[in-house]
Design a protein around this motif. Structure first.
Motif, PDB file in Angstrom:
ATOM      1  N   ILE B  77       1.416   4.423   8.695  1.00 18.90           N
ATOM      2  CA  ILE B  77       1.975   2.762   7.855  1.00 18.90           C
ATOM      3  C   ILE B  77       0.881   2.567   6.993  1.00 18.90           C
ATOM      4  CG2 ILE B  77       3.447   0.720   7.574  1.00 18.90           C
ATOM      5  CD1 ILE B  77       3.523   1.656  11.170  1.00 18.90           C
ATOM      6  N   ASN B  79      -1.511   4.145   4.872  1.00 20.09           N
ATOM      7  CA  ASN B  79      -1.664   4.936   3.648  1.00 20.09           C
ATOM      8  C   ASN B  79      -0.159   4.786   2.771  1.00 20.09           C
ATOM      9  OD1 ASN B  79      -4.085   6.008   4.648  1.00 20.09           O
ATOM     10  ND2 ASN B  79      -2.931   8.302   6.019  1.00 20.09           N
ATOM     11  N   THR B  80       1.294   4.960   3.433  1.00 20.46           N
ATOM     12  CA  THR B  80       2.136   4.884   3.165  1.00 20.46           C
ATOM     13  C   THR B  80       2.187   3.177   2.373  1.00 20.46           C
ATOM     14  OG1 THR B  80       3.051   5.725   5.483  1.00 20.46           O
ATOM     15  CG2 THR B  80       4.989   4.480   3.116  1.00 20.46           C
ATOM     16  N   GLN B  83       0.267   4.165  -0.918  1.00 21.08           N
ATOM     17  CA  GLN B  83       1.011   4.788  -2.050  1.00 21.08           C
ATOM     18  C   GLN B  83       2.277   4.702  -2.753  1.00 21.08           C
ATOM     19  OE1 GLN B  83       2.945   8.160   0.598  1.00 21.08           O
ATOM     20  NE2 GLN B  83       2.646   9.185  -0.895  1.00 21.08           N
TER      21      GLN B  83
END
Lengths: 453, 265
Positions: B77, B79-80, B83
């Protein structure tokens, strides 16, 4: 025992619909099954559940009179492996849920298995007792001391048969080896060591030594703020005791050689498939996370499961998998919803059959899928009570994605995402599979082709 | 919170993200205009992305941690979130928000002293100013209607965004909106209950190396993943409130952190 059809062609070149079944097995009061594992002969099947219990099933010896009515699995032993604990330092509970069970190769009359929860691995020894001594001189049948005046002669105690008793004792407890949650254990082919992997580290243990372990992989960054990748699964090579593989949340596999160095942070081979730019989304990384990795029995290939696919990798080729199978590609357009309800984080397992010709994995709605690597055929089956009555026939299922809808098809929107088959296991030599559907265990057998081919 | 609304949004999110897939480089200006124009039947890519960001931040919030959270899920999560933040930075949408950070230092001080000096008289009525068009409005009206059970979930989502909007207002009219700011922070504290900030940078920072490899600031994980049909999804749903964990610090440094993070996000 339930049956499914062989994937091979049978008279007419179609998948044979299912065959007969006798009965199917339920676990006693419902706890969610969290792991399933056959032993090396397939005679025993162990299941672990969320309540920390292990239930072992044993296959009845085959009857010579009915060669097609293979032996069925009955409960052999039940024991409480792990209890809930409390970590006082962190003020957190430690779940008793059994994450993994691995059998040790049998070396004597006893069976041994390793079971682990998030923090502690235990070695259990399972022995049978079917005789007991009778005729003691000093004790009577109930064990009370005899009145010595009544003892007039000496006798030699003899062993008399008794009802089979299965005893399970904890032989080793491997504790305090892991800060993070243990996700995998794997017994080495040397039968002396095993490894346990948590999110950031992998430890090597000797089966006889509980007070220390060697750390062989450590991917924890110096600064936890830099953490972007975790270990998701790991396994020893089936034949080479120096090789093991571990998978990551970024979709990569690393093959490590323990001969190279004591700390195997540097991989020997890195298996990674380049991302498909046309499929890129915010969820690309999440769905690429590998939830399970299994070596083939031959040791030549590895099988990985990510959210939407299973992939077969050749150990000799690092650039991409040699085979990719779509498990439920119709979910690709639903990823946001699945992210919202956390289903996108479900960790499905995968399995090889004994001859490495068929691979199997679970899905939603109590469906599970099998892919024949040779014929490239695949089938979707359902583990449910309705389809598993005695002598019932398992019908291949189909999910329709719009367009023509056949009878008995299920639309994507009707799938039940609470019914997920995360854990499956395949008998090491025969076409018998164990499917864990939440708190029910199903055992299916291929009636037509019971032997591997 | 309207379930239908949530479902609608989710379905839209699904379609939008499928469409959004191919748009690696999009015309930032166009979409910002679209966003500012406000009320649209189909939320723009920006809105969709923002809602995904919010959803992720909510997922990371430490709600009721009885069992140690799932690190893999947290990392994915986080990392999302990274991003999205990266993309927003590239698009220039991030700058829009960051432009407000110039007064950040003073804001921190404002908050700190405000808390210390707070009296009952300073409680202004909650005047929530929408930042984006209809999106925020929906949440506001929902928050007013919801019962206490869902109040925390709705407000935990809304609070960061309201805080953002209040931040902007703060820059313009610091005096008027001090009360709003305070109230938003109170809401945050009610729900977070002195739990960790949700900045990506602070997620994994360690407090005490000797004992805590995972700081309590890491991972607002929900203990029980919500298992239900996709059809019945509620946007930004989270488990019901249970007895909270008492292992988090509650000093003003956390408060500063939270303010800092919410501004950034």
């Amino acid at each position: 025992m339930l049956y499914w059809s062989s994937l091979e062609k049978i008279a007419g070149g179609q998948f044979c619909s299912l065959l007969k079944s006798s009965f199917f097995l339920f676990l006693p009061p419902a706890d969610i099954i969290s792991t399933v594992e056959f032993n090396h002969t397939g005679e025993l099947l162990a299941t672990g559940d969320k309540g920390g219990r292990v239930v072992i099933f044993q296959r009845e010896p085959e009857s010579k009179n009915e060669p097609y009515n293979q032996g069925e699995y009955n409960v052999y032993s039940t024991f409480q492996s792990h209890e809930p604990e409390f970590d006082y330092l962190k003020s957190l509970e430690i779940e008793e849920k059994i994450n993994k069970i691995k059998w040790l190769p049998q070396q004597n009359a006893a069976h041994s298995l390793l079971s682990t929860n998030d923090k502690t691995i235990k070695l259990w020894k399972i022995t049978e007792r079917d005789k007991r001594p009778e005729g003691y001189n000093l004790k009577d049948e109930e064990g009370k001391l005899k009145d010595l005046s009544t003892v007039t002669s000496l006798q030699v105690p003899v062993l008399k048969p008794m009802d089979l008793m299965v005893e399970v004792t904890p032989r080793r407890i491997f504790a305090n080896g892991h800060t993070y949650h243990v996700n995998s254990i794997s017994v080495n082919s040397d039968c002396e060591t095993y490894m346990s992997a948590d999110d950031l580290r992998i430890n090597l243990w000797h089966l006889a030594i509980t007070d220390r372990s060697f750390n062989i992989v450590d991917i924890k960054p110096a600064n936890m703020e830099d953490l972007t990748e975790v270990i998701t699964a790991s396994e020893f090579h089936p034949h080479h005791c120096n090789l093991f593989v571990y998978s990551s949340s970024k979709g990569s596999l690393r093959l490590c050689d323990m001969r190279a160095s004591a700390l195997c942070d540097k991989h020997s081979k890195l298996y990674e498939e380049p991302e498909d730019p046309s499929n890129r989304s915010f969820f690309s990384e999440i769905i690429s996370s590998v939830s399970d990795v299994k070596f083939s029995h031959s040791g030549r290939y590895m099988l990985t499961r990510d959210y939407l696919t299973v992939k077969v990798w050749d150990l000799n080729m690092e650039t991409k998998p040699v085979e990719t199978y779509q498990v439920h590609d119709y979910l690709r357009s639903k990823l946001c919803s699945l992210y919202e309800n956390d289903c996108i984080f479900d960790k499905f397992e995968c399995a090889w059959n004994g001859s490495d010709s068929v691979i199997m994995t679970g899905a939603y709605n109590n469906f599970f899928r099998m892919f024949d690597r040779n014929t490239k055929r695949d089938v979707t089956l359902e583990a449910s009570r309705e389809s598993s009555k005695p002598r019932a026939i398992l019908k291949p299922r189909r999910v329709c994605v719009g367009g023509k809808r056949r009878k008995d098809d299920i639309s994507v929107d009707s799938l039940d995402f609470t019914k997920k088959i995360l854990h499956t296991a395949w008998h090491p030599t025969e076409n018998i599979i164990a499917i864990a559907a939440t708190n029910n265990l199903y055992i299916f057998q291929d009636k037509v082709n019971s032997e591997m081919h | 919170m309207g379930e239908e609304e949530g479902l609608h949004q989710t379905q839209l999110l699904d379609t939008m993200f499928v469409r959004g897939l191919k748009r690696k480089c999009f015309d930032g200006e166009e979409d910002i205009e679209g966003t500012l124009a406000g009320i649209k039947a189909v939320p723009s890519y920006n809105l969709q992305r923002q809602s995904l960001l919010d959803m992720s931040l909510v997922k990371l919030q430490l709600c009721h941690m009885l069992v140690e959270p799932n690190l893999c899920r947290s990392v994915l999560i986080a990392n999302t979130v990274r991003q999205i933040q990266e993309e927003m930075t590239q698009d220039g949408t991030w700058q829009m928000i960051n432009a407000q950070n110039t007064g950040q230092a003073s804001l921190d001080r404002l908050v700190s002293t405000d808390i210390l000096c707070r009296s009952s008289g300073d409680q202004a009525e909650g005047k929530h100013v929408p930042a984006y068009g209809t999106f925020n409005k929906d949440f506001e009206s929902d928050q007013a209607q919801d019962g206490s059970e869902t109040m925390s979930t709705a407000s935990s989502v809304q609070a960061p965004r309201n805080l953002q909007s209040n931040m902007w207002e703060e820059m313009e009219n610091p005096q008027e909106n001090k009360g709003n700011f305070q109230k938003s922070l109170d809401q945050i504290f009610e729900t977070l209950e002195n739990k960790s900030p949700n900045s990506v940078e602070d997620l994994f920072s360690e407090v005490d190396n000797s004992y805590y490899d995972l700081d309590t600031m890491l991972t607002g994980m929900m203990t029980n993943t919500k298992m239900g049909h996709c059809d019945s999804l509620e946007t930004f749903s989270s488990p019901t409130n249970t007895a909270s964990n008492s292992n988090c610090k509650s000093d003003l440094n956390d408060l500063d952190h939270i303010v800092e993070i919410l501004v950034e996000s």
